[in-house]
Motif scaffolding. Structure first.
Motif, mmCIF file in Angstrom:
data_model
loop_
_atom_site.group_PDB
_atom_site.id
_atom_site.type_symbol
_atom_site.label_atom_id
_atom_site.label_comp_id
_atom_site.label_asym_id
_atom_site.label_seq_id
_atom_site.Cartn_x
_atom_site.Cartn_y
_atom_site.Cartn_z
ATOM 1 N N MET A 32 56.075 57.807 82.822
ATOM 2 C CA MET A 32 56.471 58.713 81.747
ATOM 3 C C MET A 32 56.329 60.148 82.232
ATOM 4 S SD MET A 32 55.109 58.669 77.907
ATOM 5 C CE MET A 32 56.024 59.478 76.619
ATOM 6 N N VAL A 33 57.094 60.958 81.637
ATOM 7 C CA VAL A 33 57.136 62.340 82.112
ATOM 8 C C VAL A 33 56.593 63.279 81.050
ATOM 9 C CG1 VAL A 33 58.676 64.192 82.800
ATOM 10 C CG2 VAL A 33 59.067 61.884 83.632
ATOM 11 N N LEU A 34 55.830 64.192 81.489
ATOM 12 C CA LEU A 34 55.283 65.187 80.587
ATOM 13 C C LEU A 34 55.923 66.527 80.911
ATOM 14 C CD1 LEU A 34 52.926 65.802 78.582
ATOM 15 C CD2 LEU A 34 51.674 66.490 80.600
ATOM 16 N N ILE A 35 56.552 67.093 79.916
ATOM 17 C CA ILE A 35 57.186 68.387 80.152
ATOM 18 C C ILE A 35 56.366 69.442 79.444
ATOM 19 C CG2 ILE A 35 59.269 69.743 79.917
ATOM 20 C CD1 ILE A 35 60.752 67.172 79.390
ATOM 21 N N SER A 36 55.977 70.417 80.186
ATOM 22 C CA SER A 36 55.220 71.447 79.532
ATOM 23 C C SER A 36 55.182 72.655 80.427
ATOM 24 C CB SER A 36 53.822 70.928 79.248
ATOM 25 O OG SER A 36 53.131 71.942 78.563
ATOM 26 N N ASN A 37 54.632 73.693 80.285
ATOM 27 C CA ASN A 37 53.817 74.142 79.207
ATOM 28 C C ASN A 37 54.267 75.553 78.966
ATOM 29 O OD1 ASN A 37 51.707 75.385 77.848
ATOM 30 N ND2 ASN A 37 50.195 73.977 78.669
ATOM 31 N N ARG A 38 55.237 75.720 78.116
ATOM 32 C CA ARG A 38 55.909 77.005 78.025
ATOM 33 C C ARG A 38 55.031 78.069 77.432
ATOM 34 N NH1 ARG A 38 61.445 79.420 76.142
ATOM 35 N NH2 ARG A 38 59.917 80.372 74.786
ATOM 36 N N ILE A 39 54.230 78.640 78.237
ATOM 37 C CA ILE A 39 53.521 79.839 77.821
ATOM 38 C C ILE A 39 53.691 80.842 78.932
ATOM 39 C CG2 ILE A 39 51.646 79.520 76.139
ATOM 40 C CD1 ILE A 39 50.132 78.223 78.502
ATOM 41 N N PHE A 40 53.676 82.054 78.570
ATOM 42 C CA PHE A 40 53.917 83.134 79.533
ATOM 43 C C PHE A 40 55.207 82.890 80.299
ATOM 44 C CE2 PHE A 40 49.266 82.107 79.587
ATOM 45 C CZ PHE A 40 48.918 82.974 78.588
ATOM 46 N N PHE B 227 56.039 71.267 85.054
ATOM 47 C CA PHE B 227 56.343 69.841 84.972
ATOM 48 C C PHE B 227 55.181 69.032 85.537
ATOM 49 C CE2 PHE B 227 60.372 71.932 84.797
ATOM 50 C CZ PHE B 227 61.136 71.177 83.930
ATOM 51 N N PHE B 228 54.768 68.075 84.808
ATOM 52 C CA PHE B 228 53.706 67.191 85.285
ATOM 53 C C PHE B 228 54.209 65.758 85.275
ATOM 54 C CE2 PHE B 228 50.281 70.150 85.049
ATOM 55 C CZ PHE B 228 50.539 70.956 83.959
ATOM 56 N N PHE C 49 53.072 62.446 84.034
ATOM 57 C CA PHE C 49 52.099 62.093 83.018
ATOM 58 C C PHE C 49 51.682 60.647 83.238
ATOM 59 C CE2 PHE C 49 51.409 61.129 78.331
ATOM 60 C CZ PHE C 49 50.156 61.709 78.319
ATOM 61 N N ILE C 50 50.460 60.475 83.630
ATOM 62 C CA ILE C 50 50.006 59.105 83.898
ATOM 63 C C ILE C 50 49.160 58.621 82.734
ATOM 64 C CG2 ILE C 50 48.621 57.660 85.432
ATOM 65 C CD1 ILE C 50 49.278 60.144 87.468
ATOM 66 N N PHE C 51 49.631 57.566 82.131
ATOM 67 C CA PHE C 51 48.834 56.968 81.062
ATOM 68 C C PHE C 51 47.563 56.393 81.650
ATOM 69 C CE2 PHE C 51 52.593 56.043 78.095
ATOM 70 C CZ PHE C 51 52.276 57.150 77.322
ATOM 71 N N THR C 52 46.450 56.823 81.137
ATOM 72 C CA THR C 52 45.210 56.187 81.572
ATOM 73 C C THR C 52 44.670 55.394 80.403
ATOM 74 O OG1 THR C 52 43.944 58.092 80.880
ATOM 75 C CG2 THR C 52 44.609 58.013 83.184
#
Lengths: 722, 722
Positions: free
Chosen positions: B1-9, B14-15, B17-20
């Protein structure tokens, strides 16, 4: 694998040997956050299709916590399936972030909903963007976002569809708080699920995983505060040695939106401050509390405030110095004010020097102070005027202090409800209290409206629950009592919720979404509160518990030094009848209610029979609505309670297929204890009261196989929770 | 799965995202019975090929338990793979059953081995039958079979090959027993891992899963008895109300080969029997104990017997009536004799009315009774003559009572070893004691040979351990302290085992079979005992713990009413030097040892430096073997202890990849506490003793940043374990 056995007596038996993994055992530690794989395949497909990736905005600890929780929740619900392996999907995102961080594209699509959000409420909405659906979770605060994430995970756990999901939900209460009656030696007053979670010895350096999981569970139901220490307080908690330990807990809880509060022992300025007095008008005392409060906020910048039990059951208070509750509370409030802290001042007072009906004393003492407390004081009032009985009429203070914030105090721990071995679903009790009409502003002036502040527009609102949590692996001793923690939190969030709906969502999250289990078990839970009333305190009987530990029946106890500590004070059994006359011909406690309520209670014929003996001294031969005399009816109620526990057992035994073996067995053992004790209650109370009624047991009521003397001679020197 | 983030500044990150899965967290509850999937694929293949099916003989509860344990163990080790689906395989069976049940075909093939088995020992042997290999586990008793099954599972867990497996192992000690210093209110004297496992309130009806898992863990290491209650006893445990609770526990433990014992309060005939005396020669008292014992056996037919602390630290005993220990012990032994029960009579006595060196008193009092106790009495002697110090010379009673069974009493809980926050591997200490030569029958008369009965051919043998178990989820507070429970059990089974081998098998079962972890961690464990001696009590210092709770240093304490409760009594620091002169020029405690030992200890030049200050009052300027003066050497030892804890931390931090995240973090937090407290010990002790030595700290020793006064003013009113 095949198991070949068992050559004895010349036989050779063949079995199929099925490996059962020990991890199938469920010890209950995970509470309602089980996050088991979604069994409904179609739903699982819908969920995974709708959550192709996660996008989040913001980088506060709370936002990171929300992400962590999604990770835990979804990895369980989706069983760690790596369903989505696109490098960078643009569609079917789960998007979360607060109003101030969220991308404006998303913000514009949830504007209407967000405008309805209050305080730490949230929006969960499926939106369409460039022809593709996304789910957005947003709020005005980061904690609101976290609540939205937990709510979203709940929707999945209870198998709701995500199609067109559009939820706006805001808390109706400001302070949603657990009260731990935990002592510094880790004993818990009225605690029946082991010992205190707080291991003061290893704090601040050792952060027990429990602290984190405690915060997770609380945040998942919207609880936002915790009083770490017993209302019967020890001043040492306010010393630097302990404050650094408190700080460590506050640091753990902060990302979950949970503030830490402490109980403040009124005499602390003497005990740890070296002063000669704790007089709230003394300049040194005032300064001491100001300095101490500043010191606390220096350590814990978001400290919540103090909970105070003063001049109550021997605790020190302003009256020791000829001052009153307002003097005491306002002195502390002034110290807290600059930091935004609050004082929760308990109204649980009654005096051994006051011959008035104990039920009247708190009202008499506090109502005249209405409007005199500072703005950051909230008066904490128990749901009833005596003390957390299986059933009490609502406390007359609710609605009677329009200018004073009043906070509801419920007891989640079962001091008077069979400890943690009796399955009693308490949200049913809480709901009954909240739904009751005080008539203070005419019909519809429910206790819920008093507590949520809408009746009199209160500046602070609060609901406190004396927690039932201990260090038992399953937190509450009995698996089903987790529902009381859960339901308390849900009702503190919104006191207008239905206890049945709460039971439904709790069962789904905790056990299964299978209706074959949910429907009967929910019914059992809802009934369970009336059941315990039936076998302990039917028809408004109250406080007939054995002395001190309150374990089991003790209606015969009448020799304690303070009259109002004696069960005989409350039931007043005699040759004529039973019950406490609180009408105008008696203690006139009824006069503390609105006229509509007073009138109803003053007249035996309009008094609801559930409250009969609370308000009236009733003849043994009084005809009940069902045609039985009081004696016969009461005996039958006791029997009904026992029968109902037997029904619970039958039902539970038929549910084995739906429950993992550990929890099934453990609940079963608990139910058997409950049956044993229900019979003990029935037998002991009926044998005792029979001495006054001098009547036989009616048909259908089992006779005791023990004598009254045997019951009276039972002692429990190590009953828990003292 | 893919984690899209982190719109600040303005950034987009892009990370992946590993389900643990939360279940990857290991809370340590499963102890050394982890049964994780065998990682070595070749071994897994060997194991599964050799265990195609299970055949068992016998149908006792213990045999069923053995089957259940195989089920749990193999399902974990083989990861629930249904590898074998033949309907009825005849080859590669795992066969188990006792001598009396096993098929003669199998019996004949293990005859030689079985003849070597003693008591509850066992055989595990790969045999060839009709050209196919089978593995047979057998024993003379069903409990022996269970031990064999656990041993077999251990062989798999530690990745030993099954090829030509041929193990014969028998316990060298009869009574292998845990002593719980648990009170009826669930507090645990000297307990640092939560509260008592025994929930007396919900017993007998509620069987906590813990009770079962406790029995499993104990049986897996051969422990066969448990004293449920504190040696500072409460007579109520002997009342019917409690005996039915004890029976419930005995019923749980029985299939696991564990007998239940109780502590017997000597004054019970008065307290619960209504007698006026507890004089052991009084006919009514004798009858009372006989009746009570019969009552117990009527409830618990395999009850083990009594553990008694009499005339010790205020406990009542025969001396209250002018009688002696023999009178008291034999009176109880007579009551137990018909049922096969035993009396464990503690020799931990010292009197405030006796000005003799406390170290001498037990020997002086008990040795003259040699040969006078009944056959079913065993005298329980602590490993050293004072009280479970980080290091003590062996107790002079060992070897000095050839006609009396003597039982070793070790403390597993860390009363004087930093409580449960210090990583100390105690089997190293136990081994040191067992290996010591008493010289009582010439060279080679080790304490182990005294305790296993081989030196003087004893009728009963026993090893007791004051347990470190509480209701903390991981049982012992600190994950590594599980090794002390484990190691105690292994050494009670066989006091000749090597502590290093025990550490090896414990690490493999508890953590991993990866040598990269095992080798350094084993080294750390082995060293850990000397480390705690270094930073607490180097060179034979002892009992300089803070008063009462024994948490942290208190060498300055000298004002307690009983002289021998004061640290100053033990270290005797003065301007000349430090230490207790127990040679013939001093208390002459050395005379209680065999001449060879006495001679060694009487001469400072032959006294091992580890015991220096135990036996000698030594000048601050005495030259140690390493060339340093006593003062400098001692200061450097304290520093060495601190340095070693720092090394432990560095090592542990480098091990993260081998450990699940929960246990990694928890051990790390504990090690940081240990470092903080090691420094506290160093600083407080050196500042205090410096007042007498009047010398500077040598190079290499860090200076304290706190003053002695600060250390002296520290108080811990709620230190656990009181």
């Amino acid at each position: 694998m095949v198991l070949i056995s068992n050559r004895i007596f010349g036989l050779i038996l063949f079995f199929t040997f099925i490996f059962t993994n020990i991890s199938f055992a469920n010890n209950g530690y995970d509470l309602w956050l089980q996050y088991k794989k979604v069994e409904n395949k179609q739903l699982l497909k819908e969920y995974t299709e709708n959550i192709q990736a996660i996008q989040f905005f913001g980088n506060s600890e709370t936002i990171k916590t929300a992400l962590k929780e999604l990770n835990i929740g979804l990895s369980g619900l989706f069983d760690n399936q790596n369903l989505f392996e696109n490098d960078s999907p643009k569609n079917h995102l789960l998007v979360f972030g607060s109003e101030s961080q969220l991308d404006t594209t998303y913000l514009n699509l949830i504007k209407t909903e967000l405008s309805k959000v209050k305080k730490d409420g949230f929006v969960i909405k499926q939106i369409q963007l460039n022809g593709n659906s996304q789910i957005v979770i947003s709020a005005k605060t980061d904690v609101g976002v976290l609540y939205g994430v937990f709510r979203f995970l709940r929707e999945l756990q209870i198998n709701n569809s995500l199609k067109d999901i559009n939820i706006v939900d805001s808390p109706k209460i400001d302070v949603r708080i657990l009260n731990h009656w935990d002592n510094l030696d880790r004993t818990v007053e009225r605690g029946y699920a082991g010992f205190s979670l707080w291991n003061w010895h290893t704090l601040p350096d050792y952060i027990d995983q429990r602290y984190i999981d405690y915060a997770r569970a609380n945040a998942s139901i919207g609880i936002n505060g915790t009083v770490l220490t017993n209302v019967n307080a020890n001043a040492l908690i306010l010393t630097p040695q302990y404050l650094e330990k408190v700080k460590a807990l506050a640091d753990v809880f902060r990302p979950y939106g949970i503030k830490v509060y402490l109980t403040a022992r009124f005499s602390a300025p003497i005990e740890i401050g070296g002063l000669k007095t704790a007089d709230p008008l003394d300049a040194d005392v005032i300064k001491w509390w100001k300095d101490k409060t500043a010191e606390i906020y220096n350590t814990i910048p978001d400290f919540g405030g103090f909970l105070v039990k003063a001049n109550s059951e021997g605790q020190p208070g302003p009256q020791n110095y000829g001052r009153n509750h307002v003097d005491g509370a306002n002195m502390m409030a002034e110290a807290l004010e600059p930091f935004g802290g609050i004082v929760m001042w308990r109204a649980f007072v009654y005096s051994e020097h006051d011959a008035t009906d104990r039920a009247k004393q708190a009202y008499s003492e506090f109502v005249p102070y209405d409007g005199k407390f500072k703005d950051n004081v909230i008066v904490q009032v128990k749901n009833g005027a005596i003390d957390f009985q299986p059933r009490e009429p609502f406390h007359p203070m609710f609605g009677a202090m329009p200018k004073t914030p009043l906070m509801m105090e419920f007891q989640i721990t079962q001091e008077y409800l069979g400890f943690s071995t009796h399955l009693v679903y308490l949200p049913k009790l809480y709901e009954e209290v909240f739904e009751t009409d005080t008539y203070r502003e005419g019909k519809g002036s429910t206790v819920a409206k008093v507590v949520d502040g809408s009746l009199h527009n209160k500046k602070i609102t609060g609901v406190a629950g004396v927690t039932n949590i201990g260090n038992d692996i399953n937190w509450t001793g009995h698996h089903f009592l987790q529902a009381n923690w859960y339901g308390f939190g849900r009702l503190a969030w919104n006191p207008h919720l239905k206890s049945e709906d709460i039971a439904d969502e709790w069962i789904r999250q905790t056990f299964t979404n299978d209706e074959n289990f949910i429907i009967p078990i929910k019914k059992m839970m809802i009934q369970s509160r009336e059941t315990v009333v039936n076998y302990m305190n039917p028809y408004g009987l109250h406080h007939i518990f054995d002395t001190g530990h309150h374990y089991g029946p003790g209606p015969w106890v009448g020799s304690l030094p303070r009259p109002e500590w004696n069960p005989t004070y409350y039931h007043k059994a005699d040759g004529f009848g039973l019950g406490f006359n609180r009408t105008k011909t008696g203690s006139n406690a009824t006069a503390q209610y609105a006229p509509e309520i007073a009138k109803m209670y003053n007249d035996i014929s309009t008094t609801p029979e559930k409250d009969l003996l609370w308000f009236h001294h009733v003849s043994w031969n009084h005809k009940l609505k069902n045609g039985y005399t009081l004696w016969d009816g009461m005996a039958l109620k006791y029997q009904e309670g026992v029968n109902e526990v037997e029904d619970m057992i039958s039902l539970w035994n038929s549910m084995e297929q739906y429950v993992d073996s550990q929890r099934f067995k453990e609940v079963k053992m608990m139910l058997n204890i409950q049956l044993k004790e229900a019979k003990w209650w029935r037998d002991a109370c009926l044998l005792y009261f029979q001495q006054f009624s001098k009547q036989d047991l009616p048909n259908g009521v089992e006779k005791s196989s023990n004598s009254l003397k045997e019951f009276q001679s039972m002692t429990f020197p190590f009953a828990p929770g003292r």
